[in-house]
Design an enzyme around this catalytic site. Structure first.
Site, mmCIF file in Angstrom:
data_model
loop_
_atom_site.group_PDB
_atom_site.id
_atom_site.type_symbol
_atom_site.label_atom_id
_atom_site.label_comp_id
_atom_site.label_asym_id
_atom_site.label_seq_id
_atom_site.Cartn_x
_atom_site.Cartn_y
_atom_site.Cartn_z
ATOM 1 N N ARG A 129 1.296 -7.855 12.800
ATOM 2 C CA ARG A 129 1.137 -8.133 11.374
ATOM 3 C C ARG A 129 2.351 -7.649 10.590
ATOM 4 O O ARG A 129 2.952 -6.629 10.912
ATOM 5 C CB ARG A 129 -0.132 -7.465 10.850
ATOM 6 C CG ARG A 129 -1.402 -8.035 11.464
ATOM 7 C CD ARG A 129 -2.650 -7.348 10.949
ATOM 8 N NE ARG A 129 -2.765 -5.980 11.419
ATOM 9 C CZ ARG A 129 -3.864 -5.233 11.284
ATOM 10 N NH1 ARG A 129 -4.922 -5.726 10.700
ATOM 11 N NH2 ARG A 129 -3.894 -3.991 11.749
ATOM 12 N N ARG A 186 1.185 5.594 16.526
ATOM 13 C CA ARG A 186 0.712 6.194 15.289
ATOM 14 C C ARG A 186 0.293 7.639 15.557
ATOM 15 O O ARG A 186 0.072 8.045 16.685
ATOM 16 C CB ARG A 186 -0.491 5.423 14.740
ATOM 17 C CG ARG A 186 -0.226 3.969 14.405
ATOM 18 C CD ARG A 186 0.612 3.822 13.151
ATOM 19 N NE ARG A 186 0.738 2.420 12.773
ATOM 20 C CZ ARG A 186 1.659 1.596 13.256
ATOM 21 N NH1 ARG A 186 2.532 2.046 14.161
ATOM 22 N NH2 ARG A 186 1.721 0.340 12.857
ATOM 23 N N TYR A 209 0.833 -1.204 0.000
ATOM 24 C CA TYR A 209 0.000 0.000 0.000
ATOM 25 C C TYR A 209 0.868 1.255 0.000
ATOM 26 O O TYR A 209 0.642 2.194 -0.780
ATOM 27 C CB TYR A 209 -0.915 -0.019 1.223
ATOM 28 C CG TYR A 209 -1.704 1.249 1.424
ATOM 29 C CD1 TYR A 209 -2.789 1.555 0.606
ATOM 30 C CD2 TYR A 209 -1.367 2.146 2.433
ATOM 31 C CE1 TYR A 209 -3.520 2.721 0.796
ATOM 32 C CE2 TYR A 209 -2.095 3.304 2.636
ATOM 33 C CZ TYR A 209 -3.166 3.594 1.805
ATOM 34 O OH TYR A 209 -3.879 4.759 1.993
ATOM 35 N N GLU A 233 3.803 -3.665 9.288
ATOM 36 C CA GLU A 233 3.357 -2.597 10.169
ATOM 37 C C GLU A 233 4.556 -1.797 10.685
ATOM 38 O O GLU A 233 5.590 -2.371 11.030
ATOM 39 C CB GLU A 233 2.577 -3.170 11.351
ATOM 40 C CG GLU A 233 1.259 -3.818 10.973
ATOM 41 C CD GLU A 233 0.196 -2.803 10.614
ATOM 42 O OE1 GLU A 233 0.362 -1.611 10.963
ATOM 43 O OE2 GLU A 233 -0.792 -3.182 9.972
#
Length: 220
Positions: free
Chosen positions: A175, A119, A52, A178
């Site tokens: 995951r 984040r 992505y 990440e």
């Protein structure tokens, strides 16, 4: 096929039809990869660690290409983790609404990893305002973030407090792809757009939880 080819097709049509300016929704949370320093500014090396992130960065290069060769004005807003009302809790993104939805169902939210990953969370109203400003101002790459890192555990605690839930999360393995820790500098956004975030994380979580509540069985 969607992020890259679809975007290039759109840029070609924009150039052919005389579109003056393009605002591109890029990803400051994905294109930089694991940062060497935080907060991350636009001069930081770009090394995405997910497909992505790669696809988002590829389109930034095409924007530059169309700017040079076809005269297309553009600005790429590198969003941090956008959250807020109307985000789909059934998707794979949007941890605030996902946590809230599960709590209202009295189900344990899932945290991937140990919960320490940080984040940058930016409220949807602030992001919308950045896009409106970018209609007439700014060029090139611009981070849109809060400049503050919040851990996944911190998000869980904030949502749990807003919901008034008393349960605990379920932990699962981290995951692949990440990023461990990232938050963005928004100094360039302040300079070229006149933009700074206005909604605090606590305020944003409260507004998001209220929206989820109204749409959940608990709120009907």
């Amino acid at each position: 096929s969607v992020n890259v080819t679809g975007s290039v097709n759109l840029l070609e049509l924009c150039a052919a039809r005389g579109v003056r300016r393009v605002i591109y929704a890029s990803s400051g949370g994905a294109v930089y990869g694991n940062p060497r320093r935080v907060p991350v500014d636009e001069e930081h090396p770009v090394n995405p660690v997910s497909p992505y992130g790669v696809s988002k960065h590829v389109v930034e290069h095409y924007l530059y290409l169309y700017g040079c060769n076809r005269g297309l004005e553009w600005v790429a807003l590198r969003y941090a983790n956008v959250y807020g009302p109307r985000q789909d809790p059934s998707g794979g993104a949007g941890v605030v609404v996902i946590f809230a939805e599960r709590m209202f169902r009295d189900e344990r939210p899932v945290i991937f990893g140990d919960g320490s990953a940080e984040r940058d969370y930016v409220y949807v109203d602030d992001v919308a305002r950045a896009n409106v400003l970018a209609l007439e101002r700014g060029e090139g790459l611009v981070n849109i973030g809060s400049g503050v890192g919040t851990s996944v555990t911190g998000v869980f605690e904030a949502v749990r407090n807003a919901v008034g839930w008393s349960g605990e999360p379920e932990f699962q393995p981290a995951r692949t792809g990440e990023v461990d820790r990232i938050y963005l500098s928004a100094e360039r956004a302040a300079e070229v757009l006149g933009w700074r975030p206005e909604v605090s994380f606590a305020e944003g979580v409260a507004g998001t939880v209220e929206w989820v509540k109204k749409g959940s069985s608990a709120g009907r």
